[in-house]
Write a protein that holds these residues in place. Structure first.
Motif, PDB file in Angstrom:
ATOM      1  N   ALA A 253     126.943 -48.787  54.736  1.00  0.00           N
ATOM      2  CA  ALA A 253     126.400 -50.105  54.402  1.00  0.00           C
ATOM      3  C   ALA A 253     125.402 -50.605  55.446  1.00  0.00           C
ATOM      4  CB  ALA A 253     127.534 -51.108  54.216  1.00  0.00           C
ATOM      5  N   LEU A 254     125.787 -50.540  56.729  1.00  0.00           N
ATOM      6  CA  LEU A 254     124.932 -51.096  57.782  1.00  0.00           C
ATOM      7  C   LEU A 254     123.592 -50.375  57.892  1.00  0.00           C
ATOM      8  CD1 LEU A 254     124.821 -53.328  59.863  1.00  0.00           C
ATOM      9  CD2 LEU A 254     125.830 -51.745  61.534  1.00  0.00           C
ATOM     10  N   PRO A 255     123.564 -49.041  57.986  1.00  0.00           N
ATOM     11  CA  PRO A 255     122.251 -48.378  58.051  1.00  0.00           C
ATOM     12  C   PRO A 255     121.412 -48.569  56.791  1.00  0.00           C
ATOM     13  CG  PRO A 255     124.030 -46.761  57.944  1.00  0.00           C
ATOM     14  CD  PRO A 255     124.662 -48.082  58.186  1.00  0.00           C
ATOM     15  N   VAL A 256     122.059 -48.683  55.626  1.00  0.00           N
ATOM     16  CA  VAL A 256     121.308 -48.931  54.386  1.00  0.00           C
ATOM     17  C   VAL A 256     120.636 -50.298  54.449  1.00  0.00           C
ATOM     18  CG1 VAL A 256     121.541 -49.404  51.908  1.00  0.00           C
ATOM     19  CG2 VAL A 256     122.636 -47.389  52.897  1.00  0.00           C
ATOM     20  N   VAL A 257     121.377 -51.311  54.933  1.00  0.00           N
ATOM     21  CA  VAL A 257     120.814 -52.655  55.065  1.00  0.00           C
ATOM     22  C   VAL A 257     119.655 -52.638  56.051  1.00  0.00           C
ATOM     23  CG1 VAL A 257     121.264 -54.988  55.900  1.00  0.00           C
ATOM     24  CG2 VAL A 257     122.920 -53.866  54.409  1.00  0.00           C
ATOM     25  N   PHE A 258     119.853 -51.962  57.189  1.00  0.00           N
ATOM     26  CA  PHE A 258     118.786 -51.868  58.187  1.00  0.00           C
ATOM     27  C   PHE A 258     117.565 -51.153  57.619  1.00  0.00           C
ATOM     28  CE2 PHE A 258     121.808 -52.805  61.700  1.00  0.00           C
ATOM     29  CZ  PHE A 258     121.019 -53.705  62.394  1.00  0.00           C
ATOM     30  N   THR A 259     117.795 -50.096  56.859  1.00  0.00           N
ATOM     31  CA  THR A 259     116.677 -49.345  56.267  1.00  0.00           C
ATOM     32  C   THR A 259     115.890 -50.210  55.294  1.00  0.00           C
ATOM     33  OG1 THR A 259     117.919 -47.266  56.464  1.00  0.00           O
ATOM     34  CG2 THR A 259     116.059 -47.288  54.945  1.00  0.00           C
ATOM     35  N   ALA A 260     116.600 -50.965  54.466  1.00  0.00           N
ATOM     36  CA  ALA A 260     115.926 -51.854  53.502  1.00  0.00           C
ATOM     37  C   ALA A 260     115.123 -52.929  54.222  1.00  0.00           C
ATOM     38  CB  ALA A 260     116.959 -52.493  52.579  1.00  0.00           C
ATOM     39  N   ALA A 261     115.744 -53.530  55.255  1.00  0.00           N
ATOM     40  CA  ALA A 261     115.059 -54.591  56.002  1.00  0.00           C
ATOM     41  C   ALA A 261     113.853 -54.028  56.746  1.00  0.00           C
ATOM     42  CB  ALA A 261     116.035 -55.245  56.972  1.00  0.00           C
ATOM     43  N   PHE A 262     114.034 -52.851  57.345  1.00  0.00           N
ATOM     44  CA  PHE A 262     112.950 -52.256  58.118  1.00  0.00           C
ATOM     45  C   PHE A 262     111.814 -51.794  57.214  1.00  0.00           C
ATOM     46  CE2 PHE A 262     110.936 -49.641  61.345  1.00  0.00           C
ATOM     47  CZ  PHE A 262     111.202 -50.367  62.501  1.00  0.00           C
ATOM     48  N   THR A 263     112.156 -51.407  55.982  1.00  0.00           N
ATOM     49  CA  THR A 263     111.109 -51.021  55.025  1.00  0.00           C
ATOM     50  C   THR A 263     110.206 -52.211  54.705  1.00  0.00           C
ATOM     51  OG1 THR A 263     112.525 -49.326  54.030  1.00  0.00           O
ATOM     52  CG2 THR A 263     110.665 -50.106  52.713  1.00  0.00           C
TER      53      THR A 263
END
Length: 239
Positions: free
Chosen positions: A198-208
């Protein structure tokens, strides 16, 4: 770092030089085609009440025209087509690089340096054409005491000569660093157990989303600095 690898599509060699058509070449050609099709389609109807495509094209035109006017004044009209081309070309390359599995041309220093060197050479030529040898006064700021000249003039010359380096590194470093971070976060999302994704997915979406913003900002900054360098060439110390 495989995403940054340049791969030959059509191997070519001329007089001992490798001039192969690569994935970098392909995306630059693709950017040119997309820009041409977009602008032709947008302005084909020239409707009094613009549609979405025409509206976005006109907004982009006005946005760049505003940058040119703000930095160059009325003298900037002659340079607008060139500045507009630089902005939309870099922006398109940056946005194409955001497509998964694509190639980010502006993540290579050789490409960004070629663009920055072009800007530097054109600005220098414009400066000497407009002002002749008087353009050399650019390295002698107004109001500087004569005893400080031996220190200030070399600093100004070095600052002028490194412009293409700083301009190219800024674009290249931001695009390469951003895509590397996206790859790292995406790798975490794939390799971690399901409960920890969950956490890396959220970070990936935000960073995208942040990277899309950076892609636009880097095209904007490159364009603004191009206008500033042109302003030095056109107006010298009058800005």
């Amino acid at each position: 770092m495989a995403q940054f690898a340049i791969k030959r599509i059509i191997p070519l060699e001329l007089f001992g030089y490798d001039i192969s058509f690569t994935n970098s070449s392909l995306f630059m050609v693709l950017a040119l085609v997309l820009i041409s099709v977009y602008l032709i389609a947008a302005m084909n109807s020239r409707a009094l009440v613009p549609g979405r495509i025409q509206s976005t094209a006109e907004s982009t035109y006005e946005f760049v025209a505003g940058i040119v006017r703000e930095n160059l004044g009325e003298d900037g009209k002659a340079f607008f087509p060139w500045v507009f081309t630089i902005f939309i070309f870099i922006l398109t390359l940056n946005m194409l690089g955001m497509i998964p599995g694509s190639f980010t041309v502006t993540s290579h220093i050789i490409v960004t340096f070629a663009l920055a060197a072009m800007v530097w050479v054109v600005a220098t030529i414009v400066g000497f054409v407009r002002h002749g040898t008087h353009y050399l006064k650019l390295f002698v700021p107004d109001g500087v005491p004569i005893w400080l000249m031996p220190l200030i003039v070399p600093i100004e010359i070095v600052s002028y000569l490194i412009r293409p380096i700083s301009l190219s590194v800024r674009l290249f470093a931001n695009m390469m660093a951003g895509h590397t971070m996206l790859k790292v976060f995406a790798g975490f999302a794939v390799s971690l157990p399901f409960v920890a994704k969950a956490l890396p997915v959220v970070f990936t979406a935000a960073f995208t989303g942040l990277e899309f913003l950076v892609s636009f900002l880097q095209a904007f900054i490159f364009t603004v600095l191009t206008c500033i360098y042109l302003n030095d060439a056109v107006n010298m110390h009058e800005h």
